[in-house]
Scaffold this motif. Structure first.
Motif, mmCIF file in Angstrom:
data_model
loop_
_atom_site.group_PDB
_atom_site.id
_atom_site.type_symbol
_atom_site.label_atom_id
_atom_site.label_comp_id
_atom_site.label_asym_id
_atom_site.label_seq_id
_atom_site.Cartn_x
_atom_site.Cartn_y
_atom_site.Cartn_z
ATOM 1 N N ASP A 150 24.479 -46.468 -41.413
ATOM 2 C CA ASP A 150 24.375 -46.739 -39.953
ATOM 3 C C ASP A 150 24.213 -48.219 -39.694
ATOM 4 O OD1 ASP A 150 24.904 -44.050 -39.259
ATOM 5 O OD2 ASP A 150 22.610 -43.533 -39.936
ATOM 6 N N ALA A 151 24.501 -49.016 -40.578
ATOM 7 C CA ALA A 151 24.388 -50.248 -40.311
ATOM 8 C C ALA A 151 25.179 -51.063 -39.008
ATOM 9 C CB ALA A 151 24.609 -51.464 -41.802
ATOM 10 N N GLU A 152 26.437 -50.434 -38.762
ATOM 11 C CA GLU A 152 27.079 -51.028 -37.615
ATOM 12 C C GLU A 152 26.243 -50.926 -36.359
ATOM 13 O OE1 GLU A 152 30.270 -53.109 -35.951
ATOM 14 O OE2 GLU A 152 29.539 -52.790 -38.360
ATOM 15 N N ARG A 153 25.613 -49.805 -36.204
ATOM 16 C CA ARG A 153 24.778 -49.672 -35.236
ATOM 17 C C ARG A 153 23.270 -50.332 -35.463
ATOM 18 N NH1 ARG A 153 23.399 -43.663 -34.908
ATOM 19 N NH2 ARG A 153 21.745 -44.329 -36.370
ATOM 20 N N ASP A 154 22.631 -49.724 -36.389
ATOM 21 C CA ASP A 154 21.364 -50.176 -36.395
ATOM 22 C C ASP A 154 20.920 -51.555 -36.781
ATOM 23 O OD1 ASP A 154 20.427 -47.423 -36.283
ATOM 24 O OD2 ASP A 154 20.540 -46.936 -38.219
ATOM 25 N N CYS A 155 21.762 -52.226 -37.390
ATOM 26 C CA CYS A 155 21.456 -53.701 -37.816
ATOM 27 C C CYS A 155 21.788 -54.532 -36.432
ATOM 28 C CB CYS A 155 22.470 -54.249 -38.684
ATOM 29 S SG CYS A 155 22.055 -53.696 -40.476
ATOM 30 N N LYS A 156 22.277 -54.055 -35.429
ATOM 31 C CA LYS A 156 22.538 -54.887 -34.187
ATOM 32 C C LYS A 156 21.648 -54.440 -33.170
ATOM 33 C CE LYS A 156 27.436 -55.027 -35.437
ATOM 34 N NZ LYS A 156 28.871 -54.527 -34.940
ATOM 35 N N TRP A 157 20.897 -53.109 -33.191
ATOM 36 C CA TRP A 157 20.344 -52.625 -31.894
ATOM 37 C C TRP A 157 18.876 -52.215 -32.194
ATOM 38 C CZ3 TRP A 157 22.114 -52.750 -26.919
ATOM 39 C CH2 TRP A 157 23.373 -53.091 -26.880
ATOM 40 N N ILE A 158 18.638 -51.949 -33.526
ATOM 41 C CA ILE A 158 17.209 -51.237 -33.795
ATOM 42 C C ILE A 158 16.036 -52.248 -33.623
ATOM 43 C CG2 ILE A 158 16.918 -51.920 -36.082
ATOM 44 C CD1 ILE A 158 16.211 -48.766 -36.629
ATOM 45 N N ARG A 159 15.039 -51.699 -33.068
ATOM 46 C CA ARG A 159 13.819 -52.519 -32.980
ATOM 47 C C ARG A 159 12.644 -51.919 -33.492
ATOM 48 N NH1 ARG A 159 14.801 -56.660 -28.865
ATOM 49 N NH2 ARG A 159 16.316 -55.755 -27.122
ATOM 50 N N GLN A 160 12.191 -50.909 -33.052
ATOM 51 C CA GLN A 160 11.210 -49.872 -33.758
ATOM 52 C C GLN A 160 12.102 -48.658 -34.162
ATOM 53 O OE1 GLN A 160 8.313 -50.437 -34.585
ATOM 54 N NE2 GLN A 160 7.460 -51.784 -33.081
ATOM 55 N N PRO A 161 11.506 -48.111 -35.325
ATOM 56 C CA PRO A 161 10.568 -48.168 -35.974
ATOM 57 C C PRO A 161 10.738 -49.734 -37.165
ATOM 58 C CG PRO A 161 11.630 -46.621 -37.224
ATOM 59 C CD PRO A 161 12.577 -47.020 -35.700
ATOM 60 N N PHE A 162 11.742 -50.054 -37.106
ATOM 61 C CA PHE A 162 11.769 -51.199 -38.246
ATOM 62 C C PHE A 162 10.682 -52.267 -38.122
ATOM 63 C CE2 PHE A 162 13.247 -55.535 -38.554
ATOM 64 C CZ PHE A 162 13.245 -55.878 -39.825
ATOM 65 N N ILE A 163 10.392 -52.706 -37.205
ATOM 66 C CA ILE A 163 9.365 -53.655 -37.044
ATOM 67 C C ILE A 163 7.881 -53.271 -37.626
ATOM 68 C CG2 ILE A 163 7.823 -55.261 -35.344
ATOM 69 C CD1 ILE A 163 10.494 -55.349 -33.575
ATOM 70 N N SER A 164 7.620 -52.048 -37.033
ATOM 71 C CA SER A 164 6.243 -51.709 -37.719
ATOM 72 C C SER A 164 6.278 -50.873 -39.002
ATOM 73 C CB SER A 164 5.371 -50.901 -36.642
ATOM 74 O OG SER A 164 6.321 -49.544 -36.370
ATOM 75 N N GLY A 165 7.398 -50.581 -39.468
ATOM 76 C CA GLY A 165 7.681 -49.692 -40.705
ATOM 77 C C GLY A 165 7.261 -50.248 -41.976
ATOM 78 N N GLU A 166 7.615 -49.727 -42.986
ATOM 79 C CA GLU A 166 7.482 -50.187 -44.414
ATOM 80 C C GLU A 166 8.794 -50.844 -44.882
ATOM 81 O OE1 GLU A 166 6.375 -48.863 -48.923
ATOM 82 O OE2 GLU A 166 6.080 -47.450 -47.277
ATOM 83 N N ASN A 167 8.837 -52.010 -45.359
ATOM 84 C CA ASN A 167 10.010 -52.596 -45.836
ATOM 85 C C ASN A 167 10.082 -52.054 -47.300
ATOM 86 O OD1 ASN A 167 12.302 -54.141 -46.881
ATOM 87 N ND2 ASN A 167 11.019 -56.282 -46.507
ATOM 88 N N LYS A 168 11.142 -51.228 -47.458
ATOM 89 C CA LYS A 168 11.394 -50.489 -48.536
ATOM 90 C C LYS A 168 12.610 -51.076 -49.223
ATOM 91 C CE LYS A 168 9.902 -46.258 -46.773
ATOM 92 N NZ LYS A 168 10.601 -44.785 -46.629
ATOM 93 N N THR A 169 13.091 -52.276 -49.134
ATOM 94 C CA THR A 169 14.323 -52.625 -49.772
ATOM 95 C C THR A 169 13.822 -53.727 -50.944
ATOM 96 O OG1 THR A 169 14.172 -54.913 -48.464
ATOM 97 C CG2 THR A 169 15.456 -53.078 -47.400
#
Length: 238
Positions: A150-169
């Protein structure tokens, strides 16, 4: 790398004076267009730099909105009402006459015809860019192992939960999109570094009166230097 110039040509041009093209790769994290008065000038500046190499450009949600408006799909009514006039004025200086002369559909056709190179440049921007230790995105990712689906959508639009969530990469993630003043405890436009030290937000809300931020980062993810340009043109090392 830098993010979210949003049509602020003078600030973009000034902060690029800190870039050493002989030694550094420039990564732009999207939202080159909209909001500010000089979207076309910003696009052409980046296009000129990319022709010389060492420039990687990602598209943001505002590049996506522009493309959707041109194709008359998606939430194009919002785009037309909220950000269209500033953007289109940079393409057509006599914008009042243009808006009276053409329907939205006709104007989109004219824009596609007259500015094929610029629009092709936007459509060929990357959704994300990654190295062994680094991940560059406009907004973030969805925190799932299969986030690229879902990178085409999420990489451009997402804010939460990315900012507060755990970086698993396992990588250091550099992103824009969310103003850093919304992530700092105080209303600061300086870059934001997550408590885990693996996420770096750099959108300083230049177009809203803040500053355009840029950082220098090593291949291993070590932050080497940071710079900012205030909206009115004042440059400071932060």
């Amino acid at each position: 790398m830098l993010s979210d110039p949003h049509g602020r040509y003078q600030e973009l041009k000034e902060i690029l004076t800190y870039w050493n093209p002989q030694e550094q790769t420039l990564v732009l994290l999207g939202d080159i267009v909209d909001r500010g008065p000089s979207s076309l000038e910003c696009l052409r500046l980046i296009m000129q730099l990319q022709e010389k190499g060492n420039v990687i450009t990602l598209d943001g949600n505002h590049e996506q909105l522009l493309c959707e408006w041109l194709e008359m799909k998606g939430n194009e009514s919002f785009y037309y009402l909220e950000v269209f006039n500033n953007t289109i004025q940079s393409f057509f200086p006599d914008v009042s006459n243009v808006l009276q002369k053409y329907t939205k559909q006709r104007l989109a056709n004219v824009l596609r015809t007259m500015y094929q190179a610029e629009l092709s440049f936007i459509k060929n921007m990357l959704t994300y860019y990654e190295t062994v230790q680094l991940l560059f995105v406009h907004g973030g990712y969805n925190l799932e192992p299969n986030w690229k689906v879902d990178a085409e959508r999420d990489c451009k639009w997402i804010r939460q939960p990315f900012i507060s969530g755990e970086n698993k990469t396992g990588k250091t993630i550099i992103f824009g999109h969310t103003p850093t003043e919304n992530m700092h405890d105080t209303q600061s436009n300086d870059i934001w570094i997550s408590p885990c030290k693996t996420k770096i937000g750099i959108d300083g809300s230049c177009v809203y009166g803040g500053q355009l931020n840029a950082i220098v980062i090593s291949h291993s993810g070590k932050l080497i230097d940071t710079f900012s340009v205030k909206k009115k043109g004042y440059i400071s090392n932060i």
